[in-house]
Motif scaffolding. Structure first.
Motif, short mmCIF file in Angstrom:
data_model
loop_
_atom_site.label_atom_id
_atom_site.label_comp_id
_atom_site.label_asym_id
_atom_site.label_seq_id
_atom_site.Cartn_x
_atom_site.Cartn_y
_atom_site.Cartn_z
N ASP A 1 -91.10 76.28 131.79
CA ASP A 1 -90.17 74.77 131.55
C ASP A 1 -91.40 73.79 131.57
N GLY A 2 -92.43 73.15 131.05
CA GLY A 2 -93.10 72.10 130.89
C GLY A 2 -93.26 71.53 132.43
N ILE A 3 -93.57 72.53 132.81
CA ILE A 3 -94.14 71.96 134.29
C ILE A 3 -95.62 72.65 134.36
N SER A 4 -96.70 72.16 134.72
CA SER A 4 -98.06 72.50 135.04
C SER A 4 -97.99 73.00 136.51
N LEU A 5 -98.24 74.06 136.35
CA LEU A 5 -98.51 75.08 137.81
C LEU A 5 -99.74 76.08 137.71
N THR A 6 -99.79 75.81 139.19
CA THR A 6 -101.28 76.36 139.47
C THR A 6 -101.00 78.80 139.62
N THR A 7 -100.83 79.28 138.84
CA THR A 7 -100.96 80.84 139.46
C THR A 7 -102.03 81.50 141.10
N ASN A 8 -100.97 82.41 141.27
CA ASN A 8 -101.03 82.60 142.83
C ASN A 8 -102.22 83.97 142.55
N LEU A 9 -102.11 84.95 141.61
CA LEU A 9 -101.61 86.23 141.07
C LEU A 9 -100.95 86.45 139.46
N VAL A 10 -101.62 87.40 138.71
CA VAL A 10 -101.54 88.38 137.85
C VAL A 10 -101.95 89.31 138.20
N THR A 11 -100.53 90.24 137.81
CA THR A 11 -100.65 91.32 137.87
C THR A 11 -99.98 92.04 136.69
N GLY A 12 -100.88 92.84 136.06
CA GLY A 12 -100.49 93.07 134.95
C GLY A 12 -99.38 92.61 134.31
N ASN A 13 -98.48 92.09 133.50
CA ASN A 13 -97.82 90.95 133.18
C ASN A 13 -96.74 90.29 134.21
N VAL A 14 -96.90 90.39 135.41
CA VAL A 14 -96.34 89.15 136.24
C VAL A 14 -96.84 88.50 136.57
N ILE A 15 -96.59 87.26 136.49
CA ILE A 15 -97.35 86.86 137.07
C ILE A 15 -97.02 85.67 138.22
N SER A 16 -97.28 85.45 139.35
CA SER A 16 -96.59 84.84 140.56
C SER A 16 -96.88 82.95 140.55
N LEU A 17 -95.71 82.25 141.75
CA LEU A 17 -96.86 81.09 142.24
C LEU A 17 -95.86 80.62 143.02
N ASN A 18 -96.29 79.64 144.17
CA ASN A 18 -95.73 78.78 145.31
C ASN A 18 -95.06 77.72 144.19
N ILE A 19 -94.18 77.11 145.16
CA ILE A 19 -93.67 75.55 144.40
C ILE A 19 -93.09 75.00 145.42
N ILE A 20 -93.84 73.93 145.55
CA ILE A 20 -93.87 72.58 147.22
C ILE A 20 -92.48 72.29 146.38
N PRO A 21 -91.86 72.06 148.00
CA PRO A 21 -90.65 71.26 148.01
C PRO A 21 -90.31 70.21 146.94
N HIS A 22 -91.25 69.44 146.82
CA HIS A 22 -90.80 67.83 146.52
C HIS A 22 -91.14 68.00 144.26
N THR A 23 -92.33 69.82 143.98
CA THR A 23 -91.97 69.91 142.42
C THR A 23 -90.40 70.76 141.94
N ALA A 24 -89.80 71.18 143.37
CA ALA A 24 -88.67 71.61 142.86
C ALA A 24 -87.57 71.19 142.72
N GLN A 25 -87.99 69.29 143.57
CA GLN A 25 -86.39 68.35 144.03
C GLN A 25 -86.88 67.64 142.73
N VAL A 26 -87.87 67.56 141.87
CA VAL A 26 -88.21 66.55 140.98
C VAL A 26 -88.20 67.35 139.56
N THR A 27 -87.43 68.10 139.42
CA THR A 27 -87.52 69.68 138.31
C THR A 27 -86.32 70.02 138.03
N ASN A 28 -86.12 71.06 137.07
CA ASN A 28 -85.18 71.60 136.85
C ASN A 28 -84.84 72.90 137.86
N ILE A 29 -85.78 72.90 139.08
CA ILE A 29 -85.83 73.97 139.18
C ILE A 29 -84.97 74.19 140.45
N ALA A 30 -84.82 73.71 141.30
CA ALA A 30 -83.99 73.79 142.57
C ALA A 30 -82.11 73.96 141.57
#
Length: 220
Positions: A142-171
Motif C-alpha cells: 500500500d505504498g509503504i516501504s517495509l522490511t520483511t521478517n521472513l518469507v515462507t512459501g508465498n507468505v511474507i511476515s512483517l512487524n509494524i511499529i506504532p508510528h508507522t501504523a498511526q501515520v498510514t492507513n494501517i491502523a
C-alpha cells in the motif's frame, strides 16, 4: 520515482465512472499542495497516478482499466483512507527504498496479532511473485516501504511499529482479509531480466530457472 515513506494520508472524496474507467478525487488536509501542479505524479496506496485537476486540499486522477485490474483499487469506496507520497526530488532524503509506483500484484492479509508494541502481520501473495521477495529485504505494501521478517512459501511476515501504523492507513483499514497493493523490489525484476540473457529476446516464459542458469554458465 518514490521512496515508500508516506508523507500524508487522505481520503477518497469522489469516485466517478468515465467511459469504462474512473476518475478519483482525493482530499487531504495533511499533504502540502504548495508545489503540486498538473501532470505531477502522486502515489496513492503505492499506485503512481497523474494529477489532472487540483484545488486547495484535493486533487483528481484518472485511472485506467489496466490499473483497476492489477490493484486493490476496485475495493476502494468513498471515505477510505489512503497513503500519499509525492514523487521524490533529487534532494529528497532516501529513507525507504526504490519504489516505482507500478503495482505488481495484490496480497491478502492472513494474520494480524500484537507483538509487544508492534503489529505482526502476515500477507499471502501470488506464488509467482514470491521469488522477488527476500527475507530481510524490501517490499512495498500500500505504498509503504517495509522490511520483511521472513518469507515462507508465498507468505511474507512483517512487524509494524506504532508510528508507522498511526501515520498510514494501517491502523484504520488493515484487517484479516484486507486486500493490499504489492510492489516487489524493482532490482529483483531487472536482475531476473538480465539473467535471462538471450532468452529475454524471445520472450521465453517462466523466468529464471535452474536449467537456464546452467545453460548460460551460472551453475557448474
Amino acid at each position: 520515482m518514490f521512496t515508500g515513506i508516506i508523507e500524508a494520508t487522505g481520503f477518497i472524496n469522489k469516485i466517478e465512472q468515465t467511459q469504462g474507467d474512473i476518475r478519483l478525487t482525493i482530499q487531504s488536509s495533511q499533504l502540502d499542495f504548495g508545489d503540486v501542479k498538473l501532470g505531477d505524479s502522486i502515489a496513492c496506496n503505492g499506485i503512481c497516478l497523474t494529477v489532472v485537476d487540483f484545488g486547495k486540499d484535493w486533487y483528481a486522477v484518472d485511472v485506467s482499466r489496466e490499473t483497476l485490474s492489477k490493484t486493490a483499487m476496485h475495493h476502494w469506496k468513498i471515505g477510505d483512507t489512503v497513503n500519499l507520497e509525492k514523487a521524490m526530488l533529487p534532494t529528497t532524503r532516501f529513507g525507504g527504498h526504490i519504489v516505482s509506483g507500478h503495482v505488481d500484484t495484490t496480497g491478502q492479509i492472513s494474520l494480524i496479532k500484537q507483538d509487544s508494541r508492534s503489529m505482526y502481520i502476515e500477507i499471502s501473495i501470488p506464488a509467482e511473485f514470491a521469488k522477488y521477495v527476500a527475507t530481510k529485504g524490501s517490499v512495498t505494501v500500500d505504498g509503504i516501504s517495509l522490511t520483511t521478517n521472513l518469507v515462507t512459501g508465498n507468505v511474507i511476515s512483517l512487524n509494524i511499529i506504532p508510528h508507522t501504523a498511526q501515520v498510514t492507513n494501517i491502523a484504520k483499514h488493515w484487517h484479516v482479509g484486507s486486500t493490499v497493493n504489492i510492489e516487489v523490489d524493482v532490482l529483483a525484476r531487472y536482475l531476473e531480466r538480465l539473467l535471462m540473457g538471450e532468452n529475454a529476446l524471445h520472450e521465453k516464459q517462466g523466468g529464471v530457472t535452474l536449467e537456464m542458469l546452467a545453460e548460460n554458465g551460472f551453475l557448474r
